[in-house]
Design an enzyme around this catalytic site. Structure first.
Site, PDB file in Angstrom:
ATOM      1  N   ARG A 169      51.586  69.122  63.379  1.00 15.45           N
ATOM      2  CA  ARG A 169      51.183  70.529  63.440  1.00 15.45           C
ATOM      3  C   ARG A 169      50.215  70.817  62.314  1.00 15.45           C
ATOM      4  O   ARG A 169      50.468  70.473  61.148  1.00 15.45           O
ATOM      5  CB  ARG A 169      52.406  71.440  63.333  1.00 15.45           C
ATOM      6  CG  ARG A 169      52.032  72.896  63.050  1.00 15.45           C
ATOM      7  CD  ARG A 169      53.108  73.880  63.391  1.00 15.45           C
ATOM      8  NE  ARG A 169      52.952  75.123  62.664  1.00 15.45           N
ATOM      9  CZ  ARG A 169      51.978  76.017  62.831  1.00 15.45           C
ATOM     10  NH1 ARG A 169      51.022  75.776  63.723  1.00 15.45           N
ATOM     11  NH2 ARG A 169      51.922  77.113  62.119  1.00 15.45           N
ATOM     12  N   SER A 204      48.489  77.675  59.927  1.00 16.66           N
ATOM     13  CA  SER A 204      48.553  78.563  58.775  1.00 16.66           C
ATOM     14  C   SER A 204      50.000  78.945  58.504  1.00 16.66           C
ATOM     15  O   SER A 204      50.872  78.822  59.363  1.00 16.66           O
ATOM     16  CB  SER A 204      47.704  79.812  59.016  1.00 16.66           C
ATOM     17  OG  SER A 204      48.150  80.479  60.192  1.00 16.66           O
ATOM     18  N   ARG A 245      45.726  78.119  81.273  1.00 14.50           N
ATOM     19  CA  ARG A 245      46.121  79.347  80.560  1.00 14.50           C
ATOM     20  C   ARG A 245      45.336  79.566  79.274  1.00 14.50           C
ATOM     21  O   ARG A 245      45.786  80.277  78.366  1.00 14.50           O
ATOM     22  CB  ARG A 245      47.630  79.343  80.259  1.00 14.50           C
ATOM     23  CG  ARG A 245      48.514  79.371  81.499  1.00 14.50           C
ATOM     24  CD  ARG A 245      49.980  79.231  81.144  1.00 14.50           C
ATOM     25  NE  ARG A 245      50.799  79.310  82.348  1.00 14.50           N
ATOM     26  CZ  ARG A 245      51.656  80.293  82.621  1.00 14.50           C
ATOM     27  NH1 ARG A 245      51.805  81.283  81.766  1.00 14.50           N
ATOM     28  NH2 ARG A 245      52.381  80.270  83.725  1.00 14.50           N
ATOM     29  N   GLY A 286      48.192  76.093  66.373  1.00 16.39           N
ATOM     30  CA  GLY A 286      48.670  77.137  67.271  1.00 16.39           C
ATOM     31  C   GLY A 286      47.535  77.774  68.054  1.00 16.39           C
ATOM     32  O   GLY A 286      47.655  78.041  69.255  1.00 16.39           O
ATOM     33  N   ARG A 304      40.739  81.784  58.778  1.00 13.05           N
ATOM     34  CA  ARG A 304      41.921  81.120  59.324  1.00 13.05           C
ATOM     35  C   ARG A 304      41.517  80.101  60.378  1.00 13.05           C
ATOM     36  O   ARG A 304      42.129  79.053  60.517  1.00 13.05           O
ATOM     37  CB  ARG A 304      42.858  82.151  59.964  1.00 13.05           C
ATOM     38  CG  ARG A 304      43.568  83.065  58.988  1.00 13.05           C
ATOM     39  CD  ARG A 304      44.290  84.168  59.746  1.00 13.05           C
ATOM     40  NE  ARG A 304      44.904  85.122  58.851  1.00 13.05           N
ATOM     41  CZ  ARG A 304      46.218  85.260  58.681  1.00 13.05           C
ATOM     42  NH1 ARG A 304      47.031  84.477  59.350  1.00 13.05           N
ATOM     43  NH2 ARG A 304      46.703  86.148  57.861  1.00 13.05           N
ATOM     44  N   ASP A 321      48.158  83.668  53.902  1.00 17.42           N
ATOM     45  CA  ASP A 321      48.541  84.977  53.357  1.00 17.42           C
ATOM     46  C   ASP A 321      49.763  84.769  52.470  1.00 17.42           C
ATOM     47  O   ASP A 321      50.344  83.684  52.454  1.00 17.42           O
ATOM     48  CB  ASP A 321      48.832  85.983  54.475  1.00 17.42           C
ATOM     49  CG  ASP A 321      49.857  85.468  55.464  1.00 17.42           C
ATOM     50  OD1 ASP A 321      51.050  85.687  55.246  1.00 17.42           O
ATOM     51  OD2 ASP A 321      49.461  84.817  56.459  1.00 17.42           O
ATOM     52  N   ARG A 376      41.085  77.161  67.206  1.00 18.50           N
ATOM     53  CA  ARG A 376      41.124  76.234  66.077  1.00 18.50           C
ATOM     54  C   ARG A 376      41.127  74.801  66.590  1.00 18.50           C
ATOM     55  O   ARG A 376      40.544  73.908  65.964  1.00 18.50           O
ATOM     56  CB  ARG A 376      42.345  76.485  65.198  1.00 18.50           C
ATOM     57  CG  ARG A 376      42.351  75.654  63.917  1.00 18.50           C
ATOM     58  CD  ARG A 376      43.546  75.986  63.043  1.00 18.50           C
ATOM     59  NE  ARG A 376      43.491  77.372  62.618  1.00 18.50           N
ATOM     60  CZ  ARG A 376      44.557  78.109  62.307  1.00 18.50           C
ATOM     61  NH1 ARG A 376      45.759  77.581  62.395  1.00 18.50           N
ATOM     62  NH2 ARG A 376      44.412  79.354  61.918  1.00 18.50           N
TER      63      ARG A 376
END
Length: 236
Positions: free
Chosen positions: A87, A90, A43, A20, A217, A204, A24
């Protein structure tokens, strides 16, 4: 070149990893790919293409939530010929036996609504992972000795949810973790005859309140990326 992806023809590989977070994506490309080249920054949603063990791989950020992922996944499959999409992201743990930094391999992805919900009208479509990817990811995780859980997850369409009753029912029915993208990815892959999987790191926990800091993360999810890559190129 599409509205949201500025890559030229031939710059996107058939195998795409989709975190996402665009940062990363950059970290994963610099860490795991050889000759990684920036192929998209429209973007600020960064995408890179390079090679892993001789195989061409693109790592393209998807943004947060199913509507954002739907844009990128649609363009990757329909316009750039992507065939395998994994995908890497997290998630929040939901079961007591699921610990921070554990990896979840999502067999199914339940959801309340998604961008594809209107296609099915009264039908409750069941989004699920590609079997060959799922099997290969489990084998890769076992070979690495990574603490891993395989089963159903929940793809939420909101981050700040206020439905303790829904959380209670998901825990009751064995949902391992919650994230925001996989259900739409699985649905789109089914529609376009592609392979999809979600390999997630627990960052989390809804039961304990534990959470990893933001830097962890972004940069400490190496097992998840390695499992995704091994699965993508395992013999079918």
């Amino acid at each position: 070149m599409t509205v949201h992806i500025g890559a030229k023809p031939g710059e996107i590989a058939e195998t795409v990893l989709m975190p996402g977070d665009p940062y990363r994506a950059r970290w994963a490309a610099e860490t795991f790919l050889e000759g990684a080249k920036l192929v998209n920054e429209v973007r600020g949603m960064l995408g890179f293409t390079g090679h892993w063990k001789g195989h061409p791989v693109t790592i393209q950020g998807s943004g947060m939530g199913m509507p954002s992922l739907s844009i990128y996944a649609n363009e990757l499959m329909k316009e750039y010929g992507a065939k395998t999409l994994v995908r890497i992201g997290s998630c929040g743990g939901m079961q007591e036996h699921v610990a921070i930094r554990d990896v979840i391999i999502a067999m199914t992805a339940s959801t309340l609504t998604s961008p594809s919900s209107g296609f099915f009208r009264e039908m409750n479509f069941a989004p699920c992972a590609d079997w060959s990817l799922l099997r290969a990811a489990v084998a890769a995780a076992e070979a690495r000795g990574t603490r891993t859980h395989v089963g159903g997850i929940y793809s939420s369409d909101v981050f700040y949810a206020e439905r303790p009753d829904l959380d209670e029912q998901m825990v009751r029915h064995g949902i391992l973790g919650v994230e925001m993208e996989a259900a739409e990815l699985y649905t789109l892959a089914s529609r376009h005859k592609c392979r999809a999987l979600a390999v997630l790191t627990v960052s989390d926990h809804l039961q304990t309140g534990e959470a990893l800091p933001a830097e962890d993360r972004e940069k400490t999810f190496g097992d998840m990326v390695e499992i995704a890559l091994e699965a993508a190129f395992a013999p079918e």
